[in-house]
Design a protein around this motif. Structure first.
Motif, PDB file in Angstrom:
ATOM      1  N   VAL A 101       0.828  -1.113  -0.024  1.00  0.00           N
ATOM      2  CA  VAL A 101       0.252  -0.098  -0.036  1.00  0.00           C
ATOM      3  C   VAL A 101       0.803   1.236   0.103  1.00  0.00           C
ATOM      4  CG1 VAL A 101      -1.795   1.467   1.349  1.00  0.00           C
ATOM      5  CG2 VAL A 101      -2.015  -1.221   0.922  1.00  0.00           C
ATOM      6  N   VAL A 102       0.581   2.127  -0.992  1.00  0.00           N
ATOM      7  CA  VAL A 102       1.483   3.357  -0.993  1.00  0.00           C
ATOM      8  C   VAL A 102       0.270   4.492  -0.171  1.00  0.00           C
ATOM      9  CG1 VAL A 102       0.638   3.916  -3.342  1.00  0.00           C
ATOM     10  CG2 VAL A 102       2.530   5.245  -2.382  1.00  0.00           C
ATOM     11  N   MET A 103       1.030   5.425   0.531  1.00  0.00           N
ATOM     12  CA  MET A 103       0.237   6.119   1.201  1.00  0.00           C
ATOM     13  C   MET A 103      -0.334   7.320   0.204  1.00  0.00           C
ATOM     14  SD  MET A 103       3.076   8.661   3.522  1.00  0.00           S
ATOM     15  CE  MET A 103       3.469   7.175   4.511  1.00  0.00           C
ATOM     16  N   GLN A 104      -1.462   8.202   0.563  1.00  0.00           N
ATOM     17  CA  GLN A 104      -2.085   8.678  -0.409  1.00  0.00           C
ATOM     18  C   GLN A 104      -1.016  10.111  -0.649  1.00  0.00           C
ATOM     19  OE1 GLN A 104      -5.940   9.390   0.977  1.00  0.00           O
ATOM     20  NE2 GLN A 104      -5.148  10.877   2.420  1.00  0.00           N
ATOM     21  N   GLU A 105      -0.257  10.393   0.218  1.00  0.00           N
ATOM     22  CA  GLU A 105       0.331  11.715   0.125  1.00  0.00           C
ATOM     23  C   GLU A 105       1.612  11.307  -0.849  1.00  0.00           C
ATOM     24  OE1 GLU A 105      -1.037  11.670   4.281  1.00  0.00           O
ATOM     25  OE2 GLU A 105      -0.375  10.257   3.155  1.00  0.00           O
ATOM     26  N   ASP A 106       1.945  10.230  -1.258  1.00  0.00           N
ATOM     27  CA  ASP A 106       3.025   9.797  -2.045  1.00  0.00           C
ATOM     28  C   ASP A 106       2.529   9.626  -3.354  1.00  0.00           C
ATOM     29  OD1 ASP A 106       5.070  10.429  -0.092  1.00  0.00           O
ATOM     30  OD2 ASP A 106       4.984   8.181   0.252  1.00  0.00           O
ATOM     31  N   VAL A 107       1.125  10.129  -3.810  1.00  0.00           N
ATOM     32  CA  VAL A 107       0.625   9.839  -5.036  1.00  0.00           C
ATOM     33  C   VAL A 107      -0.097  11.045  -5.893  1.00  0.00           C
ATOM     34  CG1 VAL A 107      -1.363   8.385  -6.097  1.00  0.00           C
ATOM     35  CG2 VAL A 107       0.301   7.243  -4.555  1.00  0.00           C
ATOM     36  N   MET A 108       0.141  10.919  -6.967  1.00  0.00           N
ATOM     37  CA  MET A 108      -0.770  12.028  -7.823  1.00  0.00           C
ATOM     38  C   MET A 108      -1.726  11.193  -8.525  1.00  0.00           C
ATOM     39  SD  MET A 108       2.258  14.373  -9.674  1.00  0.00           S
ATOM     40  CE  MET A 108       3.281  13.052 -10.047  1.00  0.00           C
ATOM     41  N   ALA A 109      -2.915  11.557  -8.305  1.00  0.00           N
ATOM     42  CA  ALA A 109      -4.301  10.752  -8.793  1.00  0.00           C
ATOM     43  C   ALA A 109      -5.052  11.569  -9.303  1.00  0.00           C
ATOM     44  CB  ALA A 109      -4.668  10.083  -7.346  1.00  0.00           C
ATOM     45  N   LEU A 154      -0.120   7.980 -10.117  1.00  0.00           N
ATOM     46  CA  LEU A 154       1.354   8.015 -10.578  1.00  0.00           C
ATOM     47  C   LEU A 154       1.821   7.991  -9.247  1.00  0.00           C
ATOM     48  CD1 LEU A 154       3.586   8.076 -12.610  1.00  0.00           C
ATOM     49  CD2 LEU A 154       3.448  10.372 -12.424  1.00  0.00           C
ATOM     50  N   ILE A 155       2.583   7.049  -8.913  1.00  0.00           N
ATOM     51  CA  ILE A 155       3.639   7.092  -7.397  1.00  0.00           C
ATOM     52  C   ILE A 155       4.655   7.602  -7.467  1.00  0.00           C
ATOM     53  CG2 ILE A 155       4.710   5.530  -5.771  1.00  0.00           C
ATOM     54  CD1 ILE A 155       2.679   3.128  -6.638  1.00  0.00           C
ATOM     55  N   ALA A 156       4.754   8.730  -6.718  1.00  0.00           N
ATOM     56  CA  ALA A 156       5.760   9.770  -6.897  1.00  0.00           C
ATOM     57  C   ALA A 156       7.045   9.269  -5.857  1.00  0.00           C
ATOM     58  CB  ALA A 156       5.435  11.163  -6.388  1.00  0.00           C
ATOM     59  N   ALA A 157       6.810   8.378  -4.884  1.00  0.00           N
ATOM     60  CA  ALA A 157       7.750   8.200  -3.993  1.00  0.00           C
ATOM     61  C   ALA A 157       7.407   6.388  -3.653  1.00  0.00           C
ATOM     62  CB  ALA A 157       7.804   8.728  -2.522  1.00  0.00           C
ATOM     63  N   MET A 158       7.996   5.625  -4.287  1.00  0.00           N
ATOM     64  CA  MET A 158       7.797   4.142  -4.340  1.00  0.00           C
ATOM     65  C   MET A 158       8.029   3.672  -2.951  1.00  0.00           C
ATOM     66  SD  MET A 158       6.521   1.428  -5.907  1.00  0.00           S
ATOM     67  CE  MET A 158       6.330   1.977  -7.660  1.00  0.00           C
ATOM     68  N   PRO A 159       7.179   2.942  -2.295  1.00  0.00           N
ATOM     69  CA  PRO A 159       7.144   2.497  -1.084  1.00  0.00           C
ATOM     70  C   PRO A 159       8.120   1.067  -1.277  1.00  0.00           C
ATOM     71  CG  PRO A 159       5.011   2.141  -1.515  1.00  0.00           C
ATOM     72  CD  PRO A 159       5.852   2.949  -2.661  1.00  0.00           C
ATOM     73  N   GLU A 160       8.693   0.383  -0.204  1.00  0.00           N
ATOM     74  CA  GLU A 160       8.997  -0.932  -0.301  1.00  0.00           C
ATOM     75  C   GLU A 160       8.159  -1.992  -0.569  1.00  0.00           C
ATOM     76  OE1 GLU A 160      11.955  -1.837   2.837  1.00  0.00           O
ATOM     77  OE2 GLU A 160      13.338  -0.084   2.271  1.00  0.00           O
ATOM     78  N   LYS A 161       8.434  -2.993  -1.090  1.00  0.00           N
ATOM     79  CA  LYS A 161       7.458  -4.163  -0.948  1.00  0.00           C
ATOM     80  C   LYS A 161       6.891  -4.428   0.331  1.00  0.00           C
ATOM     81  CE  LYS A 161       6.875  -8.877  -3.211  1.00  0.00           C
ATOM     82  NZ  LYS A 161       7.395  -9.578  -4.112  1.00  0.00           N
ATOM     83  N   LEU A 162       5.550  -4.680  -0.038  1.00  0.00           N
ATOM     84  CA  LEU A 162       4.837  -5.003   1.584  1.00  0.00           C
ATOM     85  C   LEU A 162       4.884  -4.050   2.536  1.00  0.00           C
ATOM     86  CD1 LEU A 162       6.638  -8.696   2.257  1.00  0.00           C
ATOM     87  CD2 LEU A 162       4.775  -8.134   0.923  1.00  0.00           C
ATOM     88  N   SER A 163       5.200  -2.676   2.172  1.00  0.00           N
ATOM     89  CA  SER A 163       4.942  -1.534   3.092  1.00  0.00           C
ATOM     90  C   SER A 163       3.214  -1.495   3.286  1.00  0.00           C
ATOM     91  CB  SER A 163       5.419  -0.478   2.474  1.00  0.00           C
ATOM     92  OG  SER A 163       6.824  -0.502   2.560  1.00  0.00           O
TER      93      SER A 163
END
Length: 389
Positions: free
Chosen positions: A101-109, A115-124
């Motif tokens: 799950v990528v937090m909404q603050e790190d996404v342009m939607a 579009l994920i601006a800051a990709m989290p690590e897998k399983l985050s």
């Protein structure tokens, strides 16, 4: 007269557990578990999102099509392709095909894609199924005290009832012709009775919310009669006063005439020497000194552990602490001393006003400093043992 250590051992040996009962978890605060609890489910029971954002399958991609939504409390068997994501909220079900799950603050939607601006690590940001506890694991061992957090945890597992030790019925019998109740006019020769109120408050600290208070004048017939009725109805009987050797001290004789088994009488200590401990059937009887500081000292040393033992506590004695002494102590009594004291992270100070009749010092003390009967002197700077109160 026996030693402090002997008195403690005798009380422990005679303080057997109370019967058990099944009780609603909602009403179990302050009770102690009589059996271990096994988790009936995984907690969480499914993979949950840790925060608001978007669930997807982790890859080198940064752009994903939005194909659905997962809110807390909903279940949607969405099948995600490697190019797809869903809008998800804290606590919501994470689809089987998503691993991150990528937090909404790190996404342009926009409404169709992210579009994920800051990709989290897998399983985050994905809470695994059974992260807190797995099905069939032990939730709590027997003899666990049920706190608000423990009750909340049990409820989160769907557990509605637990087997606990019953709390004892406690009676307090106050003796003394000189005593009147607070709130009444203080006449010459009289004093306000405080021991019953003090003991009630002390009982509340271990979850005994109600104790029945009885009062009796200083004569053998009245004391014997009062005890006869009390001994039939209560599991713990605390008696305040009348246990020394004065002309108007009738408690011990009244107890023996009521067929109470004497387990010991008098302890080699100061304060609190004139104490009687006995039993009748399953009822424990503590005849405490009438002087308030002596009474409270003996409550902490003897009564409190006995009650905790009866209601199932795994640890019945408070953990003692060691501190550096701020002053010299002399002990020429040949008795174990329990001195009202105040300690901080490093040192301990013995307080002024150690009289067994005085509670003002006790009111500001946070410990009893223990001077064993075989110790004649402690020098300033020595390490001493304290019982926190």
């Amino acid at each position: 007269m026996i030693k402090v250590e002997q008195a403690i051992e005798i009380i422990e040996a005679n303080s057997k557990k109370m019967p058990t009962k099944l009780i609603s978890v909602r009403k179990a605060l302050g009770y102690v578990l009589a059996e271990k609890i096994i988790s009936p489910i995984n907690m969480p029971p499914f993979r949950q999102s840790v925060m608001d954002g978007y669930a997807f399958t982790h890859s080198i991609r940064h752009q994903y099509d939005i194909v659905g939504i997962s809110q807390a409390g909903d279940y949607s068997n969405i099948k995600l392709k490697s190019t797809e994501a869903i809008r998800i909220f804290t606590g919501a079900f994470v689809p089987d095909d998503a691993d991150t799950v990528v937090m909404q603050e790190d996404v342009m939607a926009n409404k169709d894609s992210i579009l994920i601006a800051a990709m989290p690590e897998k399983l985050s940001n994905v809470r695994p199924k059974g992260e807190q506890i797995a099905k069939d694991d032990i939730v709590f061992e027997a003899n666990t005290l049920l706190t608000p957090a423990a009750i909340g945890f049990l409820a989160s597992l769907g557990i509605t009832e637990v087997e606990v030790y019953k709390k004892p019925k406690v009676a307090i019998l106050v003796t003394g012709n000189e005593l009147i109740q607070p709130g009444k006019k203080l006449k010459k020769g009289k004093i306000f009775e405080s021991n019953s109120i003090m003991l009630e408050a002390a009982l509340q600290t271990i979850g005994i919310q109600k104790a029945k208070v009885y009062r009796v004048k200083d004569n053998l017939k009245a004391t014997k009669k009062a005890l006869k009725g009390i001994l039939k109805k209560y599991d713990i009987v605390l008696i305040s006063g009348g246990i020394s050797v004065g002309d108007y001290d009738f408690v011990k004789e009244a107890l023996l005439q009521n067929e109470v088994k004497e387990l010991f009488y008098k302890i080699n200590q100061k304060p609190g020497k004139p104490m009687f401990f006995g039993s009748k059937n399953d009822t424990l009887i503590f005849a405490l000194p009438g002087n308030p500081a002596s009474s409270l000292t003996n409550f902490y040393i003897y009564v409190l552990p006995a009650i905790k033992n009866r209601i199932g506590f795994s640890e019945i004695h408070k953990t003692k602490v060691v501190r550096k002494l701020n002053s010299e102590i002399k002990n020429d009594t040949g008795k174990t001393l329990f001195l009202k004291a105040k300690y901080d992270e490093t040192n301990v100070t013995v307080l002024n006003g150690q009289s067994s009749a005085m509670l003002n010092t006790f009111a500001v003390a946070n410990s009893l400093l223990i001077v064993p009967e075989n110790i004649k002197e402690y020098k300033k700077g020595q390490l001493v043992t304290l019982l926190p109160i």
